[in-house]
Structure formats: C-alpha cells, structure tokens
Design a protein around this motif. Structure first.
Motif, PDB file in Angstrom:
ATOM      1  N   ASP A  79      -8.549 -29.982 -44.694  1.00  0.00           N
ATOM      2  CA  ASP A  79      -7.243 -29.614 -45.248  1.00  0.00           C
ATOM      3  C   ASP A  79      -6.082 -30.134 -44.413  1.00  0.00           C
ATOM      4  O   ASP A  79      -5.005 -30.455 -44.951  1.00  0.00           O
ATOM      5  CB  ASP A  79      -7.125 -28.095 -45.378  1.00  0.00           C
ATOM      6  N   HIS A  80      -6.288 -30.231 -43.100  1.00  0.00           N
ATOM      7  CA  HIS A  80      -5.183 -30.584 -42.210  1.00  0.00           C
ATOM      8  C   HIS A  80      -5.413 -31.908 -41.485  1.00  0.00           C
ATOM      9  O   HIS A  80      -4.629 -32.265 -40.602  1.00  0.00           O
ATOM     10  CB  HIS A  80      -4.939 -29.451 -41.218  1.00  0.00           C
ATOM     11  N   VAL A 276      -2.654 -24.269 -37.321  1.00  0.00           N
ATOM     12  CA  VAL A 276      -1.941 -24.842 -38.470  1.00  0.00           C
ATOM     13  C   VAL A 276      -0.446 -24.835 -38.199  1.00  0.00           C
ATOM     14  O   VAL A 276       0.267 -25.824 -38.476  1.00  0.00           O
ATOM     15  CB  VAL A 276      -2.272 -24.058 -39.760  1.00  0.00           C
ATOM     16  N   ARG A 277       0.064 -23.749 -37.640  1.00  0.00           N
ATOM     17  CA  ARG A 277       1.498 -23.678 -37.322  1.00  0.00           C
ATOM     18  C   ARG A 277       1.893 -24.766 -36.321  1.00  0.00           C
ATOM     19  O   ARG A 277       2.942 -25.410 -36.455  1.00  0.00           O
ATOM     20  CB  ARG A 277       1.845 -22.309 -36.754  1.00  0.00           C
ATOM     21  N   ILE A 279       0.279 -27.659 -35.738  1.00  0.00           N
ATOM     22  CA  ILE A 279       0.091 -28.998 -36.304  1.00  0.00           C
ATOM     23  C   ILE A 279       1.210 -29.334 -37.280  1.00  0.00           C
ATOM     24  O   ILE A 279       1.712 -30.468 -37.315  1.00  0.00           O
ATOM     25  CB  ILE A 279      -1.287 -29.079 -37.002  1.00  0.00           C
ATOM     26  N   ARG A 280       1.630 -28.352 -38.063  1.00  0.00           N
ATOM     27  CA  ARG A 280       2.715 -28.594 -39.020  1.00  0.00           C
ATOM     28  C   ARG A 280       4.079 -28.675 -38.345  1.00  0.00           C
ATOM     29  O   ARG A 280       5.041 -29.144 -38.921  1.00  0.00           O
ATOM     30  CB  ARG A 280       2.734 -27.479 -40.067  1.00  0.00           C
TER      31      ARG A 280
END
Length: 281
Positions: A79-80, A276-277, A279-280
């Motif tokens: 997903d990432h 995720v936080r 990486i984004r």
C-alpha cells in the motif's frame, strides 16, 4: 556489470525478477555468512527506475520469527511502496546455548551494527532502496537492539519504533555499555557518541502491550546486570525510558495496546499507523 543494472534489461515477467519481488529468498551476508537477511519487495518496485523506495528494517525477537512480520506487514508494504528487510541473527553463534547475542549489538568480537549496515548496503546493489536513512522497528529483543542502534547511529534513522525492550540501556555516561553509554565511543569507535542532539532529531515511537506485566525473565536479567532500572515490568520500563529520555530533551510517542501482553505481532497496528504518518510526511 552490476546485478542491479543487469536486471533492468529483463522483461517484467522474467522468473529471476519474480524471485526478487514479494517475499525473497534469504541471502547470506557477504560480511559474515553466519548471518542472513530476507526482504519483502512490493510490486511497485522497479529495477529500471531511479526512484529509491523507503526501507523499513525489522529486528526479530528472541524466537527469530521473521516470517510472521512479512505476513502481517505485506499489505503495508504494498500500500505504501515500502521495502521490508529482516536480518536473521541465529541463536548459538560461538556459544551453542546462547539466545541473546545480537541484543547488545556487541557480542564477543561480533559487531551486529556493522553486519546490519552491510546487509543494507548489499541489498542496495540489487534493489532500488534508500540507504542513507531508513526506518527501524524491533520488539522485545528487537526493541533492545533498536534503541541501542539509535544511540549509535541516529543520523542513519528516519524513524525508530521500539517495542517492549526487557533490558534498557540508560542514556547516562556514568555507566558502561550495555547498562549505559559511558564507553560507547571507545568500544564502537564512533566519534562523538552519544550525540544527544542528533538522537533528539529522530522520530521515536515506544510501544508496549498494556498487559505486558510478566517479570520472570526480567528478574533473571536484573541479577546479571546491576545497572538494570528498578522498574519491574516492561510497561513500567518503557514508561521509565520515555521519562528519562525527556531529561535529555529526547522526545518520543508512547503507544500502549489494550488487551495485549508480550506479543509483537499484536502490537503492530499502532506501529504501522505511526510509520505511515512518517512516510507520508
């Protein structure tokens, strides 16, 4: 011609490329073949692209259950577009009864920090991954390794998630390694270590199950190491680490997972969310 350049000439459905995408075989470390590593490479990875994908290194616990992390984090990787790398540090190196060799990073004449960094460099010769700074997660024994690696190489970490370490290295310089940081510059040959200002720049997550209260193994370790914190269980110890780091201006986020004991897989949900936080951005 380097392998990574040879791979760019192959069609996307070539069997060799299929072996190197998704869950890969284990590769022996070229620095020390007693150790090996495997990766999960998402479908979004391209050998012909100049784009370097972020790398998340996962350090296993005492049971060395690397496969469970790949199974759980496969969707996260896809997903990432993150490459996962898990080293395997087998038990019984030098001492056939030893289970803990990698946790203190230095074991007899083995430098597990250098082995890991060499594995990352070795992987970069095959896959398009970013190696100057990477993400790191470890739980239990892996959490011991992860927070000690942070002390030594903060400039290499884009973020570190530290799960329920049973034994903790204090940030003070009055106690020798692994109880403290008093002699890290001399024994590891890293000039200026510990660099508290650099450590404070690294995003840090601490994670523990709220029911991680069993102290039987911790009491055994405490008898062997007089520098152990007085905190009794892993919940208290990770809280102690957070508050002690704050005295050195090192901030961190603490995630306590409800209804979970000492289980790294069941503690992964907040770890994924936190990465995720990062990486984004």
């Amino acid at each position: 011609m380097p392998l990574i350049e040879q791979l760019t000439t192959l069609p996307k459905n070539h069997p060799h490329l299929r072996l190197l995408t998704g869950k890969t075989p284990f590769f022996a470390s070229t620095l020390d073949q007693r150790f090996s590593f495997s990766l999960y490479v998402p479908k979004g990875h391209s050998f012909s692209s100049q784009t370097l994908l972020p790398l998340l290194v996962i350090i296993h616990g005492t049971r060395r259950q690397t496969g469970k992390y790949f199974d759980k984090l496969k969707s996260f990787s896809e997903d990432h577009n993150v490459v996962l790398l898990t080293p395997l540090f087998p038990a019984g190196i030098d001492d056939p009864e030893d289970l803990h060799n990698y946790k203190n990073i230095l074991y007899n004449d083995i430098r597990f920090d250098l082995i890991l960094l060499s594995m990352i460099d070795q992987a970069s010769r095959i896959w398009r991954i970013r190696t100057d700074r990477f993400y790191l997660h470890g739980f239990s024994g892996g959490g011991q390794f992860a927070h000690r690696f942070l002390y030594l190489y903060p400039e290499r970490l884009a973020g570190v998630s530290i799960g329920a370490p049973g034994r903790i290295t204090q940030p003070d310089t009055n106690t020798s390694w692994p109880g403290g940081l008093g002699n890290v510059e001399s024994i590891f040959g890293i000039r200026g270590a510990p660099n508290y200002a650099a450590i404070a720049q690294v995003p840090i997550q601490l994670v523990v199950g709220e029911d991680d209260r069993n102290t039987s193994l911790l009491q055994l370790a405490k008898k062997r190491n007089k520098a152990e914190t007085e905190a009794e269980d892993r919940v208290e110890r990770i809280q102690w680490l957070k508050s002690t780091w704050e005295e050195y201006a090192i901030g961190s986020e603490l995630a306590t997972v409800q209804g979970v004991g000492h289980d790294g897989i069941k503690c992964l949900a907040p770890v994924e969310e936190w990465f995720v936080r990062l990486i984004r951005g």
